[in-house]
Design a protein around this motif. Structure first.
Motif, PDB file in Angstrom:
ATOM      1  N   LEU A  15      42.128  53.197  45.041  1.00 29.99           N
ATOM      2  CA  LEU A  15      42.336  51.769  44.817  1.00 29.99           C
ATOM      3  C   LEU A  15      43.378  51.222  45.780  1.00 29.99           C
ATOM      4  N   GLU A  56      41.536  59.083  42.472  1.00 30.45           N
ATOM      5  CA  GLU A  56      40.946  57.841  41.962  1.00 30.45           C
ATOM      6  C   GLU A  56      41.935  56.684  42.072  1.00 30.45           C
ATOM      7  N   THR A  89      39.463  47.405  34.530  1.00 33.07           N
ATOM      8  CA  THR A  89      38.630  48.028  33.500  1.00 33.07           C
ATOM      9  C   THR A  89      38.103  49.399  33.915  1.00 33.07           C
ATOM     10  N   ARG A  90      38.411  49.816  35.127  1.00 29.83           N
ATOM     11  CA  ARG A  90      38.000  51.145  35.572  1.00 29.83           C
ATOM     12  C   ARG A  90      38.767  52.225  34.812  1.00 29.83           C
ATOM     13  N   LYS A  91      38.196  53.425  34.792  1.00 25.96           N
ATOM     14  CA  LYS A  91      38.881  54.576  34.212  1.00 25.96           C
ATOM     15  C   LYS A  91      39.530  55.370  35.344  1.00 25.96           C
ATOM     16  N   TYR A  92      40.805  55.634  35.186  1.00 23.47           N
ATOM     17  CA  TYR A  92      41.550  56.372  36.196  1.00 23.47           C
ATOM     18  C   TYR A  92      42.116  57.645  35.570  1.00 23.47           C
ATOM     19  N   ASP A 119      37.270  44.055  37.489  1.00 25.45           N
ATOM     20  CA  ASP A 119      36.756  45.335  37.983  1.00 25.45           C
ATOM     21  C   ASP A 119      37.869  46.367  38.124  1.00 25.45           C
ATOM     22  N   TYR A 120      38.973  45.965  38.747  1.00 29.23           N
ATOM     23  CA  TYR A 120      40.083  46.886  38.958  1.00 29.23           C
ATOM     24  C   TYR A 120      40.683  47.362  37.635  1.00 29.23           C
ATOM     25  N   SER A 124      38.420  40.052  41.775  1.00 27.19           N
ATOM     26  CA  SER A 124      38.073  41.444  41.451  1.00 27.19           C
ATOM     27  C   SER A 124      38.927  42.014  40.332  1.00 27.19           C
TER      28      SER A 124
END
Length: 296
Positions: free
Chosen positions: A114, A110, A102-105, A99-100, A96
Motif C-alpha cells: 500500500l 501487504e 476495508t482491505r485485510k492486512y 478500498d484502502y 480510494s
C-alpha cells in the motif's frame, strides 16, 4: 457634500426671509428661531459626516477582506493565509478511501504494498513526490487495521514538512485525537479497541500498549526520522533505502546507522528492505522526469 450644502442654503434662506418680514417687536424672536435653525442644521450636517465616515470605513474593511480572499484564491486552495495550515490528501486518495480501509492486512508485504502504491500513484497523478506511507494498528491475532495514509505533498501544498511519513503521522494523530500514538489499550483511547483483552487488563497492573506501525516506501529523511521518534509508533518498516533516494538526487540529511540504533533504544522496532526493489523502481522512474525539490 452636496446634500450638506443644500441643507445650509435652505436654512439661511429661510432665516433671511423670516427676518425680512418681521417687525421690530418680533425681531428678537426671529433671531432666536434663526439661531436654533442654524444649530439644528449643524447637527444634521455632523450626523451626515459621521455616517459617511462609518460607511467609508466599512467599505475600506470590506475591500481589504475581499483583497485577502482574492490573494487566497490565487494560491493553492488547501492553504489558508489566515494563520493556519491545512494538511490534505489528493482527490484520488479520497476516492480510494473505502478500498484502502476495508482491505485485510496481515503480512508486512501487504502493508508495504500500500505504501509503495501510494508513492507511485502520487507521481502518476501529479500530486507530489515519490514517497508514500501508511500507519496500521497491529492487533493480538497479528492482523492489522489501517489508521492513516500519507504521501509527499511538499510542492502542491507549498510546505517543506509535508513528507509522506509526516502526513501519515499527523492524520493518524488527528483521527485518534492524540498528540502521540503511544496509547494504552482502553476504550477511552478510541478507534480499534479489542475487548478480548479486558480480562488480561484486569490481571495486569501495567496497561497494555496499542501497537501502531509506520510503513514507508523509503527510509525516512532526517526530519521524518525525528518525527518517527516522537510520534509514538512502536515500529517502523522501510522499503527503499537512503541510497536509493539519494541516487536520483534527493538530499536525505544526516541519517546514520546510529539514528536507527537510537530508535531501537527508544523502544521502536526497525525493519528495513521490505519490497525494496519495487519501491526503488518507483524512485528510479521519478528520477527521470520528476522534480527534485531538495537536491543534494
Amino acid at each position: 457634500m452636496l446634500l450638506q450644502t443644500i441643507i445650509l442654503t435652505v436654512v439661511f434662506a429661510t432665516a433671511y426671509a423670516a427676518a425680512s418680514n418681521s417687525t421690530s417687536s418680533t425681531m428678537l424672536e426671529t433671531i432666536v428661531t434663526t439661531v436654533a435653525s442654524i444649530i439644528g442644521a449643524a447637527v444634521v450636517v455632523g450626523l451626515i459626516n459621521q455616517q459617511q465616515s462609518i460607511s467609508d470605513s466599512s467599505s475600506s474593511s470590506s475591500r481589504q477582506r475581499k483583497s485577502k480572499r482574492d490573494d487566497s484564491s490565487s494560491s493553492d486552495t488547501d492553504i489558508s493565509v489566515e494563520g493556519s495550515v491545512m494538511v490534505t490528501l489528493p482527490a484520488w486518495a479520497l476516492a480510494s478511501w473505502e478500498d484502502y480501509f476495508t482491505r485485510k492486512y496481515t503480512t508486512d508485504e501487504e502493508m508495504m504494498s500500500l505504501a509503495i502504491h501510494l508513492s507511485d500513484r502520487n507521481i502518476t497523478e501529479g500530486t507530489g513526490g515519490p514517497f508514500g506511507a501508511a500507519i496500521f494498528e497491529r492487533h493480538a491475532d497479528n492482523h492489522a487495521t489501517l489508521v492513516s495514509i500519507g504521501m509527499n505533498r511538499v510542492v502542491p501544498l507549498g510546505n517543506s514538512t509535508l513528507h509522506g511519513e509526516t502526513v501519515a503521522i499527523q492524520l493518524a494523530q488527528r483521527r485518534l485525537g492524540s498528540f502521540t500514538l503511544m496509547l494504552d489499550e482502553n476504550k477511552e483511547d478510541g478507534l480499534f479497541y479489542d475487548e478480548s483483552h479486558d480480562d488480561d487488563e484486569k490481571e495486569s497492573s501495567t496497561p497494555r500498549k496499542r501497537q501502531f506501525e509506520l510503513f514507508t516506501s523509503c527510509e525516512p529523511c532526517a526530519m521524518c526520522l525525528g518525527a518517527t521518534l516522537w510520534s509514538g509508533v512502536s515500529r517502523i518498516v522501510c522499503a527503499a533505502t537512503k541510497d536509493d533516494a539519494q541516487s536520483i538526487g534527493f538530499d536525505e540529511g544526516p541519517v546514520f546507522e546510529q539514528s536507527y540504533e537510537h530508535l531501537e533504544k527508544a523502544g521502536i522496532q526497525v525493519t528495513r528492505n521490505i519490497l525494496r526493489e519495487d519501491a526503488a523502481k518507483v524512485l528510479q522512474g521519478y528520477g527521470t522526469s520528476g522534480r527534485i525539490y531538495n537536491r543534494g
